[in-house]
Design a protein around this motif. Structure first.
Motif, PDB file in Angstrom:
ATOM      1  N   PHE A 101       0.799  -1.226   0.000  1.00 16.41           N
ATOM      2  CA  PHE A 101       0.000   0.000   0.000  1.00 16.41           C
ATOM      3  C   PHE A 101       0.831   1.276   0.000  1.00 16.41           C
ATOM      4  O   PHE A 101       0.431   2.281  -0.588  1.00 16.41           O
ATOM      5  N   GLU A 102       1.996   1.263   0.640  1.00 18.02           N
ATOM      6  CA  GLU A 102       2.806   2.474   0.627  1.00 18.02           C
ATOM      7  C   GLU A 102       3.429   2.720  -0.740  1.00 18.02           C
ATOM      8  O   GLU A 102       3.893   3.825  -1.022  1.00 18.02           O
ATOM      9  N   VAL A 103       3.426   1.693  -1.599  1.00 17.98           N
ATOM     10  CA  VAL A 103       3.885   1.880  -2.983  1.00 17.98           C
ATOM     11  C   VAL A 103       2.733   2.365  -3.859  1.00 17.98           C
ATOM     12  O   VAL A 103       2.892   3.286  -4.663  1.00 17.98           O
ATOM     13  N   ILE A 104       1.560   1.756  -3.710  1.00 19.80           N
ATOM     14  CA  ILE A 104       0.391   2.129  -4.525  1.00 19.80           C
ATOM     15  C   ILE A 104      -0.105   3.517  -4.163  1.00 19.80           C
ATOM     16  O   ILE A 104      -0.448   4.322  -5.034  1.00 19.80           O
ATOM     17  N   CYS A 105      -0.168   3.797  -2.875  1.00 19.95           N
ATOM     18  CA  CYS A 105      -0.681   5.077  -2.392  1.00 19.95           C
ATOM     19  C   CYS A 105       0.443   5.803  -1.652  1.00 19.95           C
ATOM     20  O   CYS A 105       0.550   5.733  -0.422  1.00 19.95           O
TER      21      CYS A 105
ATOM     22  N   ASP B 165      -2.067  -3.357   9.023  1.00 18.63           N
ATOM     23  CA  ASP B 165      -0.703  -2.881   9.267  1.00 18.63           C
ATOM     24  C   ASP B 165      -0.102  -2.243   8.023  1.00 18.63           C
ATOM     25  O   ASP B 165       0.606  -1.231   8.106  1.00 18.63           O
ATOM     26  N   GLY B 166      -0.358  -2.840   6.868  1.00 21.39           N
ATOM     27  CA  GLY B 166       0.156  -2.278   5.622  1.00 21.39           C
ATOM     28  C   GLY B 166      -0.402  -0.893   5.349  1.00 21.39           C
ATOM     29  O   GLY B 166       0.317   0.013   4.906  1.00 21.39           O
TER      30      GLY B 166
ATOM     31  N   ARG C  11      -1.495   1.210   7.627  1.00 18.95           N
ATOM     32  CA  ARG C  11      -0.952   2.131   8.637  1.00 18.95           C
ATOM     33  C   ARG C  11       0.376   2.734   8.212  1.00 18.95           C
ATOM     34  O   ARG C  11       0.737   3.830   8.629  1.00 18.95           O
ATOM     35  N   LEU C  12       1.137   2.010   7.389  1.00 14.17           N
ATOM     36  CA  LEU C  12       2.450   2.491   6.970  1.00 14.17           C
ATOM     37  C   LEU C  12       2.367   3.646   5.974  1.00 14.17           C
ATOM     38  O   LEU C  12       3.366   4.299   5.709  1.00 14.17           O
ATOM     39  N   THR C  13       1.193   3.857   5.403  1.00 16.48           N
ATOM     40  CA  THR C  13       1.060   4.889   4.379  1.00 16.48           C
ATOM     41  C   THR C  13       0.796   6.259   5.007  1.00 16.48           C
ATOM     42  O   THR C  13       0.362   6.358   6.158  1.00 16.48           O
ATOM     43  N   LYS C  14       1.044   7.296   4.219  1.00 13.78           N
ATOM     44  CA  LYS C  14       0.784   8.669   4.660  1.00 13.78           C
ATOM     45  C   LYS C  14      -0.400   9.248   3.893  1.00 13.78           C
ATOM     46  O   LYS C  14      -0.506  10.454   3.710  1.00 13.78           O
ATOM     47  N   THR C  15      -1.292   8.392   3.471  1.00 15.35           N
ATOM     48  CA  THR C  15      -2.408   8.807   2.641  1.00 15.35           C
ATOM     49  C   THR C  15      -3.692   8.916   3.452  1.00 15.35           C
ATOM     50  O   THR C  15      -3.720   8.607   4.653  1.00 15.35           O
ATOM     51  N   LYS C  16      -4.769   9.324   2.809  1.00 14.70           N
ATOM     52  CA  LYS C  16      -6.079   9.371   3.461  1.00 14.70           C
ATOM     53  C   LYS C  16      -6.608   7.948   3.627  1.00 14.70           C
ATOM     54  O   LYS C  16      -6.529   7.143   2.704  1.00 14.70           O
ATOM     55  N   LYS C  17      -7.151   7.671   4.799  1.00 17.64           N
ATOM     56  CA  LYS C  17      -7.609   6.320   5.119  1.00 17.64           C
ATOM     57  C   LYS C  17      -9.082   6.362   5.515  1.00 17.64           C
ATOM     58  O   LYS C  17      -9.485   7.168   6.348  1.00 17.64           O
TER      59      LYS C  17
ATOM     60  N   GLN D 133      10.901  -2.528  -7.242  1.00 22.99           N
ATOM     61  CA  GLN D 133      11.792  -1.383  -7.038  1.00 22.99           C
ATOM     62  C   GLN D 133      11.619  -0.731  -5.663  1.00 22.99           C
ATOM     63  O   GLN D 133      12.578  -0.196  -5.106  1.00 22.99           O
ATOM     64  N   ARG D 134      10.391  -0.787  -5.111  1.00 21.10           N
ATOM     65  CA  ARG D 134      10.098   0.046  -3.947  1.00 21.10           C
ATOM     66  C   ARG D 134       9.554  -0.696  -2.725  1.00 21.10           C
ATOM     67  O   ARG D 134       9.543  -0.134  -1.631  1.00 21.10           O
ATOM     68  N   SER D 135       9.081  -1.911  -2.875  1.00 23.47           N
ATOM     69  CA  SER D 135       8.427  -2.592  -1.757  1.00 23.47           C
ATOM     70  C   SER D 135       9.464  -3.064  -0.735  1.00 23.47           C
ATOM     71  O   SER D 135      10.302  -3.918  -1.028  1.00 23.47           O
TER      72      SER D 135
END
Length: 456
Positions: free
Chosen positions: A177-181, A200-201, A203-209, A324-326
């Motif tokens: 999720f932190e890669v997609i969003c 948990d995945g 929660r790692l993002t900085k996006t709107k939830k 590349q990013r996960s």
């Protein structure tokens, strides 16, 4: 103690031990022990002794707190004991503390292949040809031809362009999720009962939830409206919810995704390999074409051999960006060759013949119908092999499961916090390897104990 002697005169360990005790007790003995020490050296000993005492107290305080909390968990009947299996995973298992073989009705071994001779041979072949492991992550020197072969087979099985393997599906969900969003301008809309790894995945993002009520399409639509014109919107759901055995309303979710321009994600851990006519999962169950959902995560650790490992299958671009990013992919060792080889063999078997899938379905129907006639409340989708037998009370559930084990039926009670309070249950899981006689034996045990404890 040896650390305390650095930079000090030649003093015996016995004398230094006495000094340590004396300093803590602040007794005159200290002065007699300090012959030959400078004031600097004495301060050093005192500071180190004090630091050691502080650290020891911190650990004691933590242990005391946990001991009290563990006693409270036990008192509430919520303590989770780990039982030791002394045999391979299968329909029949040997459990430490029980003198006879037990019938296993609580494993995710849906196809009964965890110890199948062909799967074991495939795992041994992988070990012989490729070794025990790669000692590396994928992008350095941890990718072998068998990893690429399995990714290709999984892509074909699910009807997707590409697949990326992880050490577990927990990692696959944690790394997606932190890669997609990746921006605060993105939005994730998630079912409230999604698996802990999904939570948990996210929660790692900085996006709107946003979290919508379980399988509630009206609430999902409201949350999609709240998300507005986000750069990327993604609806996130389990395909099958493992505690209740119910299925996400996938056709309705896809309609809302189309209406509001959202991507779709589904976790198929409790569907891949055995749900749907040929084991293709929730899409197939609803008669949807492969690839209807944009991103699919699943596991090798349940129906597909039962060892470990997870994966994401999606478009080439999504999978390549994950490579590349996960973070769990980039910083975790690659899957061991025996695990990859055994999972690949399972996929081959499913591609060649889906007969095991029909066995899961027939066994599930037999168990559910039998429990219904006995008067038990069994929830979940009627065609899914997760069969939660609802008992409500946590202590009753624990007692019921213990009595089932005494009768040679290996089941486990589930209670808070794994499930909501007052919704304790025994989760029975049917396997393709269960015979009709096996299921009848479990039904007889449920009937006997149910009457004994006043449940039916």
């Amino acid at each position: 103690m040896a650390k305390l002697t650095r930079g000090l005169p030649n003093i015996s360990m016995e004398k230094l031990g006495s000094l340590n005790i004396a300093i803590r007790r602040n007794t005159p003995v200290a002065s007699r022990c300090l012959w030959g020490l400078s004031s600097f050296q004495l301060d050093h000993v005192r500071s180190r002794t004090y630091a050691t005492a502080v650290a020891a107290k911190a650990l004691k305080d933590l242990n005391d707190r946990f001991r009290n909390e563990l006693n409270a968990i036990k008192g509430a009947g919520l303590f989770k004991n780990e039982r030791v299996i002394t045999s391979p995973q299968g329909v029949h298992v040997n459990v430490e503390g029980y003198g006879t073989e037990m019938l296993n009705f609580c494993a995710n071994n849906y196809l009964g292949l965890s110890n199948h001779p062909e799967i074991v041979r495939a795992g041994k072949s992988g070990l012989d040809q490729y070794g025990a492991g790669l000692s590396s992550v994928r992008f350095i020197c941890g990718t072998q031809s068998l990893h690429k072969d399995l990714e290709k087979k999984l892509s074909e099985f699910h009807g997707r362009e590409d697949t990326i393997l992880y050490a577990s599906c927990f990692d696959a969900n944690a790394g997606l999720f932190e890669v997609i969003c990746s921006s605060p301008d993105d939005a994730i809309i998630s079912d409230e009962l999604n698996h802990a790894s999904i939570i948990d995945g996210i929660r790692l993002t900085k996006t709107k939830k946003f979290r919508y009520a379980h399988r509630d399409m009206k609430d999902l639509e409201n949350k999609l409206k709240e998300a507005g014109n986000s750069r990327t919107k993604i609806i996130v759901t389990d395909g099958v919810f493992s505690m209740d055995g119910n299925v996400a309303p996938l056709p309705d979710i896809l309609e809302l995704a189309k209406k509001y321009g959202a991507l779709t994600f589904i976790d198929e851990c409790h569907a891949t390999g055995f749900f749907g006519a040929t084991g293709r999962g929730t899409e197939e169950y609803f008669g949807l074409p492969p690839g209807s959902v944009d991103i699919l995560n699943s596991t090798l650790g349940k129906a597909l051999g039962g060892a470990a490992g997870g994966y994401t299958t999606a478009s080439k671009e999504i999978c390549e960006m994950l490579r590349q990013r996960s973070r769990p992919y980039l910083f975790s060792n690659s899957l061991p060759p025996p695990v990859v080889s055994s999972a690949a063999k399972v996929v081959d078997m499913l591609m060649e013949s889906p007969e095991l899938v029909s066995k899961v379905h027939s066994g599930t129907n037999h168990f559910r119908e039998g429990m219904k006639k006995l008067g038990f409340k069994v929830i979940g989708d009627p065609s899914h092999p997760i069969c939660p037998v609802m008992l409500g009370d946590a202590k009753l559930t624990s007692k019921f499961a213990s009595k089932m084990q005494d009768k040679g039926i290996y089941v486990v009670g589930f209670s808070y916090p794994v499930v909501p309070k007052e919704k304790a249950r025994i989760r029975v899981q049917i396997s393709a390897a269960h015979s009709k006689e096996d299921i009848n034996r479990a039904l007889n045990a449920f009937e006997s104990i149910g009457k004994e404890l006043g449940v039916i």
